[in-house]
Design a protein around this motif. Structure first.
Motif, short mmCIF file in Angstrom:
data_model
loop_
_atom_site.label_atom_id
_atom_site.label_comp_id
_atom_site.label_asym_id
_atom_site.label_seq_id
_atom_site.Cartn_x
_atom_site.Cartn_y
_atom_site.Cartn_z
N THR A 149 0.83 -1.21 0.00
CA THR A 149 0.00 0.00 0.00
C THR A 149 0.87 1.26 0.00
O THR A 149 0.55 2.23 -0.68
N ALA A 150 1.97 1.25 0.74
CA ALA A 150 2.89 2.41 0.74
C ALA A 150 3.49 2.60 -0.66
O ALA A 150 3.59 3.72 -1.15
N LEU A 151 3.84 1.52 -1.30
CA LEU A 151 4.40 1.57 -2.64
C LEU A 151 3.36 2.09 -3.64
O LEU A 151 3.68 2.89 -4.52
N ALA A 152 2.11 1.68 -3.47
CA ALA A 152 1.03 2.10 -4.37
C ALA A 152 0.81 3.61 -4.34
O ALA A 152 0.39 4.19 -5.34
N ARG A 153 1.11 4.24 -3.24
CA ARG A 153 0.92 5.69 -3.13
C ARG A 153 1.96 6.48 -3.93
O ARG A 153 1.74 7.63 -4.26
#
Length: 138
Positions: A24-28
């Motif tokens: 999820t952090a990467l997706a941001r």
């Protein structure tokens, strides 16, 4: 291949082993190729973050929806997303996809133009369960 593409490819290869929080952090922050790889993982929390990314375009989602191995969760989430479900071309692709919920398919069909409905009705990729709804609108 440029350096950015190599880095994105390496990151995409590591996605299956990543914890959900990292995904999820990467997706941001990720670029398009990484976003598409993250969405392919099928985790709904990650898909939700990816769909809100400004890096994602209609063309990318259209290709993803039409991809043979797309996960049902990806299709359902695109179909119910407040931004992407309004896009005419995304709706067109979703009508053709077997995993799009019938209630949404019915809504999408009602908003299509007549020539597109005729094309959809003649398209062999459209699920047979969808064709009566298209026929009704024609």
């Amino acid at each position: 291949i440029n350096i950015r593409q190599k880095v994105e490819q390496q990151i995409a290869e590591k996605i299956p082993a990543m914890p959900v929080g990292n995904k999820t952090a990467l997706a941001r922050r990720a670029g398009t190729n990484v976003l598409l790889a993250l969405m392919a993982s099928g985790d709904e929390r990650v898909i939700s973050v990816c769909l809100d990314s400004p890096a994602l375009t209609e063309a990318h989602l259209y290709k993803l929806i039409n991809k043979a191995g797309v996960k049902p969760a990806v299709v359902r989430m695109i179909a119910s997303h407040p931004k992407w479900a309004l896009s005419y071309y995304i709706r067109f692709a979703l009508i053709r996809n077997f995993y799009t919920p019938m209630g949404q398919v019915d809504q999408f069909i009602r908003a299509m133009r007549a020539p597109d409905l005729k094309d959809l009705y003649a398209d062999p990729k459209v699920p047979t369960s969808t064709k009566p709804f298209i026929f009704r609108e024609i």
